[in-house]
Design an enzyme around this catalytic site. Structure first.
Site, short mmCIF file in Angstrom:
data_model
loop_
_atom_site.label_atom_id
_atom_site.label_comp_id
_atom_site.label_asym_id
_atom_site.label_seq_id
_atom_site.Cartn_x
_atom_site.Cartn_y
_atom_site.Cartn_z
CG HIS A 91 1.90 -41.91 -50.27
ND1 HIS A 91 1.87 -41.74 -48.90
CD2 HIS A 91 0.72 -41.42 -50.74
CE1 HIS A 91 0.72 -41.19 -48.56
NE2 HIS A 91 0.01 -40.97 -49.66
CD GLU A 149 -1.48 -43.94 -48.13
OE1 GLU A 149 -2.23 -43.60 -49.05
OE2 GLU A 149 -1.78 -43.84 -46.92
#
Length: 153
Positions: free
Chosen positions: A53, A136
């Site tokens: 991520h 995220e």
């Protein structure tokens, strides 16, 4: 020399936020579940090779506005604290393999937020940390304000 302007009245409280981004990989996997349970619960995030991520983190501090500096916190100081507490331990790391905290803690975004909070608490002036917000993705966000436990049922 001119006399500095000062607010005549009660002190004012404010919140200041600063954002940074870091990249990290991880594998969502709970050692308390079987491989089958992990796969069913976590789906593609349980890929044995992991995934990554580009996290965005907003750190918010609160405090009195200093009547001399006009600041709650010097942003240069805040950036330094964030570098030490977030970037150094997490950026371009495999969370599960490179960060000892996650050896026995599932590396969910919720737990990343707690990790960041705990690290920042060690750096920032006592009582100033207000909120850690971890993105995220653009659609998945966790907010943590230092709450430690959920009341027992």
């Amino acid at each position: 020399m001119a006399t500095p302007l000062r607010f005549a009245g009660p002190s004012r409280l404010a919140r200041v936020s600063h954002y940074i981004c870091f990249s990290a990989s991880h594998l969502l996997h709970s050692n308390l579940l079987s491989d089958e349970e992990n796969l069913k619960l976590l789906g593609k995030c349980n890929n044995p090779n992991g995934h990554g991520h580009n996290y965005k983190v907003a750190v918010t501090v609160r405090g009195e506005i200093d009547p001399v500096t006009g600041m709650v916190i010097n942003l240069t100081d805040l950036k330094g604290y964030m570098e030490e507490a977030i970037m150094e331990p997490l950026d371009h790391k495999n969370l599960d393999k490179d960060v000892p905290y996650f050896a026995n803690v599932v590396s969910t975004t919720e737990n990343v937020a707690v990790f960041i909070w705990e690290n920042l608490q060690k750096c920032l002036p006592k009582g100033t940390l207000y909120k850690v917000k971890v993105y995220e993705t653009d659609k998945n966000v966790v907010v943590y304000k230092g709450e430690e436990t959920v009341p027992e049922k």
